[in-house]
Every structure is written in C-alpha cells, then in structure tokens.
Design a protein around this motif. Structure first.
Motif, mmCIF file in Angstrom:
data_model
loop_
_atom_site.group_PDB
_atom_site.id
_atom_site.type_symbol
_atom_site.label_atom_id
_atom_site.label_comp_id
_atom_site.label_asym_id
_atom_site.label_seq_id
_atom_site.Cartn_x
_atom_site.Cartn_y
_atom_site.Cartn_z
ATOM 1 N N THR A 8 0.763 -1.046 0.139
ATOM 2 C CA THR A 8 0.253 -0.127 -0.148
ATOM 3 C C THR A 8 1.098 1.558 0.676
ATOM 4 O OG1 THR A 8 0.018 0.105 2.138
ATOM 5 C CG2 THR A 8 -0.965 -1.657 1.481
ATOM 6 N N ILE A 9 0.580 1.885 -0.054
ATOM 7 C CA ILE A 9 0.866 3.347 0.043
ATOM 8 C C ILE A 9 1.633 3.807 1.546
ATOM 9 C CG2 ILE A 9 0.673 6.271 -0.302
ATOM 10 C CD1 ILE A 9 -1.002 5.558 -2.819
ATOM 11 N N GLN A 10 0.933 3.283 2.883
ATOM 12 C CA GLN A 10 0.856 3.829 3.904
ATOM 13 C C GLN A 10 2.887 2.385 3.640
ATOM 14 O OE1 GLN A 10 0.449 4.498 6.415
ATOM 15 N NE2 GLN A 10 1.831 3.723 8.057
ATOM 16 N N HIS A 16 -0.645 7.581 5.205
ATOM 17 C CA HIS A 16 -2.085 7.296 4.187
ATOM 18 C C HIS A 16 -2.380 7.803 3.022
ATOM 19 C CE1 HIS A 16 -3.337 3.838 7.214
ATOM 20 N NE2 HIS A 16 -2.965 4.675 8.229
ATOM 21 N N TRP A 17 -3.224 7.469 2.472
ATOM 22 C CA TRP A 17 -3.798 8.135 0.574
ATOM 23 C C TRP A 17 -4.278 8.743 0.939
ATOM 24 C CZ3 TRP A 17 -8.185 8.887 -1.137
ATOM 25 C CH2 TRP A 17 -8.363 9.062 -2.668
ATOM 26 N N ALA A 18 -3.987 9.943 0.406
ATOM 27 C CA ALA A 18 -4.473 11.734 0.648
ATOM 28 C C ALA A 18 -5.059 12.098 1.534
ATOM 29 C CB ALA A 18 -5.775 10.876 -0.286
ATOM 30 N N THR A 22 2.114 14.201 -1.996
ATOM 31 C CA THR A 22 2.759 12.412 -2.880
ATOM 32 C C THR A 22 3.273 13.416 -3.658
ATOM 33 O OG1 THR A 22 1.466 11.185 -2.150
ATOM 34 C CG2 THR A 22 3.229 10.299 -3.682
ATOM 35 N N TYR A 30 6.563 4.277 -4.998
ATOM 36 C CA TYR A 30 5.185 3.284 -5.042
ATOM 37 C C TYR A 30 5.146 2.394 -6.694
ATOM 38 C CZ TYR A 30 0.460 1.895 -3.958
ATOM 39 O OH TYR A 30 -0.803 0.779 -3.709
#
Length: 105
Positions: A8-10, A16-18, A22, A30
């Motif tokens: 995940t992005i995490q 966390h996403w958003a 980025t 990523y």
C-alpha cells in the motif's frame, strides 16, 4: 479481497493515501514497488520525460491471464481506435479490454 503481497502507499511511503501531498519521486517509488510486487499482473512503462526531466509512466494492471495477452489486447484496441481498419459491425461484441488513462501534471 486484498492481496497482502501488494504494498500500500502506507507500506511504501509511510503515510495513508490522500493524507499528504505525494512528490513525483515518492510516486515513482510506489509505482516501482507495485511492479516489483506483482510482476505477473503489473507492467510499468516509462514513455517519456516531463519538461523538468521527470519520468512519465503508464501502469498496466490486469489479471495474470490478460498480462500474457497485453500486446494482443493493445493491438486489438488500436484497431478499434481507427474506423478505417475496423468497421462498426466488427466492433459490436468486441473482446477488446477496457483501458483508462488518468493523467496529472
């Protein structure tokens, strides 16, 4: 279902996403992590560079079965894009895959 092998992005960037902006370099990390985690389903292609010499990419994500057919699917989609090569009756019920091209600068 979520595949725990897919980062995940995490996992990759540490947030966390958003939850924050980025950078281009972080997004590249990523994208490369996704491609490395699922080489049977993901193809990352650098197709150029921005005016700031940042990599421009497209990411193909599909099933393992379709991954083996990506070139065939691309050829089929190119035929559908040119009405001189594929008349309308041939397009109905086509087996060409759907594609999306989200883009941002």
């Amino acid at each position: 279902d979520v595949d725990p092998a897919i980062p995940t992005i995490q996992d990759t960037l540490g947030y966390h996403w958003a939850s924050q902006i980025t950078s281009h370099a972080a997004m590249e990390r990523y994208l490369h992590a996704l491609a490395a985690a699922a080489p049977d389903r993901v193809r990352l292609v650098r197709y150029g560079a921005s005016y700031e010499n940042r990599g421009l990419y497209y990411l193909a994500i599909t099933s393992p079965r379709n991954f083996q057919r990506l070139d065939e699917i691309r050829t089929s989609n190119l035929k559908l894009a040119d009405p001189r090569r594929t008349p309308s009756p041939a397009c109905s019920g086509s087996a060409a895959a759907c594609s999306s091209w989200p883009s941002a600068s």
